[in-house]
Scaffold this motif. Sequence first.
Motif, PDB file in Angstrom:
ATOM      1  N   GLU A   8      -1.004   5.588 -10.254  1.00  0.00           N
ATOM      2  CA  GLU A   8      -1.223   4.249 -10.619  1.00  0.00           C
ATOM      3  C   GLU A   8      -0.037   3.697 -11.299  1.00  0.00           C
ATOM      4  O   GLU A   8       0.561   2.241 -11.002  1.00  0.00           O
ATOM      5  CB  GLU A   8      -2.506   3.566 -10.433  1.00  0.00           C
ATOM      6  CG  GLU A   8      -3.247   3.925  -9.497  1.00  0.00           C
ATOM      7  CD  GLU A   8      -3.477   2.797  -8.677  1.00  0.00           C
ATOM      8  OE1 GLU A   8      -2.709   1.696  -8.326  1.00  0.00           O
ATOM      9  OE2 GLU A   8      -4.069   3.036  -7.490  1.00  0.00           O
TER      10      GLU A   8
ATOM     11  N   ASN B  40       2.993   0.052  -6.347  1.00  0.00           N
ATOM     12  CA  ASN B  40       2.186  -0.575  -5.641  1.00  0.00           C
ATOM     13  C   ASN B  40       2.547  -1.400  -4.845  1.00  0.00           C
ATOM     14  O   ASN B  40       2.473  -1.125  -3.574  1.00  0.00           O
ATOM     15  CB  ASN B  40       0.547  -0.822  -6.680  1.00  0.00           C
ATOM     16  CG  ASN B  40       0.550   0.177  -7.473  1.00  0.00           C
ATOM     17  OD1 ASN B  40       0.629   1.634  -7.092  1.00  0.00           O
ATOM     18  ND2 ASN B  40      -0.628   0.240  -7.869  1.00  0.00           N
TER      19      ASN B  40
ATOM     20  N   ILE C 207       2.519  -0.297  -1.102  1.00  0.00           N
ATOM     21  CA  ILE C 207       1.559  -1.570   0.003  1.00  0.00           C
ATOM     22  C   ILE C 207       2.526  -2.157   1.404  1.00  0.00           C
ATOM     23  O   ILE C 207       1.975  -2.247   2.489  1.00  0.00           O
ATOM     24  CB  ILE C 207       1.005  -2.411  -0.794  1.00  0.00           C
ATOM     25  CG1 ILE C 207       0.169  -0.981  -1.404  1.00  0.00           C
ATOM     26  CG2 ILE C 207      -0.527  -2.673   0.383  1.00  0.00           C
ATOM     27  CD1 ILE C 207      -1.196  -0.600  -0.483  1.00  0.00           C
TER      28      ILE C 207
ATOM     29  N   LYS D 169      -5.573   2.901   0.279  1.00  0.00           N
ATOM     30  CA  LYS D 169      -5.900   1.965   0.128  1.00  0.00           C
ATOM     31  C   LYS D 169      -6.277   0.970   1.674  1.00  0.00           C
ATOM     32  O   LYS D 169      -6.279  -0.061   1.081  1.00  0.00           O
ATOM     33  CB  LYS D 169      -3.986   1.544  -0.319  1.00  0.00           C
ATOM     34  CG  LYS D 169      -3.638   1.732  -1.685  1.00  0.00           C
ATOM     35  CD  LYS D 169      -4.294   1.139  -2.762  1.00  0.00           C
ATOM     36  CE  LYS D 169      -4.434   1.910  -4.034  1.00  0.00           C
ATOM     37  NZ  LYS D 169      -5.131   1.157  -5.416  1.00  0.00           N
TER      38      LYS D 169
END
Length: 451
Positions: free
Chosen positions: A199, A204, A208, A261
């Motif tokens: 992370e 991120n 995504i 996720k």
Amino acid sequence: MDRVRTSNYRHLMLRFTLLLLLVQLTYYFTFGYVDIYESYSTIISSNIPRLNIKESQSPVEPPDLDHQRVLPLLAPSPLMPFTNVGVPKLSGKCPLNFSNVESIITTTAVDCWGPLAPYLANVVCCPQLDATINILIAQSSLSSGNLTINDMHAKYCLSDITQLLETQGSYNHLPEICAINPTNLTRTSCPLVDLRDIENTLNNSRVIESCKIIDPVKECGNKVCESAIMHAAVNMASKNYGVPDVIDDCKKIVVRWLARKLEPSDASKVLRGVSSCKINKVCPLVFPDMSNVSKECGKVINNQTTCCDALEHYFTQLQDQSFITNLQAISCASSLAASLQKANVTLNVYDICRVKLKDFSLQVGSQDSGCLFPSLPFDVTYDQTSGIDFRCDLNDNVAAPWPRSSSNPSRFTCSSNSTDLPALPKATSYQKGLQDNVFFISTLLMLAMFI
């Protein structure tokens, strides 16, 4: 090809044709006349494939189809049941939580159904199995905080996954045909596997946003998701560049992080979509010795019939291997043509012998029709009504492209009687329904049983 098959191949097709006639006559006298041109071929089953984890597990329901006129290979009849073969013998030593992804495992079992798995391995089964393993590990990380399985547990987890699939009817040697071993589940060489470290390293939002929803067609051209995954993997691998394959190993970790996720079903679509781009670029066929083709077709062709007979026999060896997609067929045509040119076959034998792209794939039914699969990812389906079903294009008569010259085999010219080469097959997804020239196939299963 339009020429007559070899005698052995004709004998097998005759047996299948007689079986077809017998089943259709049985159905006729049992249930009365049906318009087989307006019905689907089916395999009726009294058992629903499901995991032995929750008794309430429901079968995988096929998406709604825009039912158009299709031509079945067999009329509906009670054929081979799709059954559970027992309760899986789990090791109790694998930390994966299988109940979180029951529907994904069921999808994988159907995609890798026993008799068909070796023929579907490259196109459907193995990509789905790989996605399932990554999703399982991703889901387990919600509690473990780690995106790998340690060496001690990896072999038990792979065994448990195989057991769960086999008890739903999947092929019993999946790790072998898909080249998966316990090291596919372990840490490998990527320096980052702990979620906190990942992370702090990953961008991120970029991963995504690039990958949460992908269009498989656009992705293969623009590589938006794949580029984001690669960029993240390079950042993660920077601490361990000295180890071979470290970037590839880190890509695996990024993929699992992404799957963590997303909802499992969404993750499966994304992972399959990205992998399909790679699959369609490579011809999966193994080309056998072509000396006889070179002898009969090399340089000046003295006897066109003898040349085409030799090429026909060669293609029967290719057609025993697997189903391929339209785009893979183009790659296979390129590879074979380049090899033939190196073997002194200078004339365009594809044009002379009327070779089509569909000749490179497995042949289905008494029509000797090549079954080209969609280049977009799709799943085999199962329900109580239609049984095990998949579809492929049996009527795409695109001529196989022949390279302009041996010095530049990547450039193609189509023969005069061909249409434009397909960027995508005519039936690209379940959601868009069936086209007039698409067969809804389930009865190849019978072919596996009787010949």
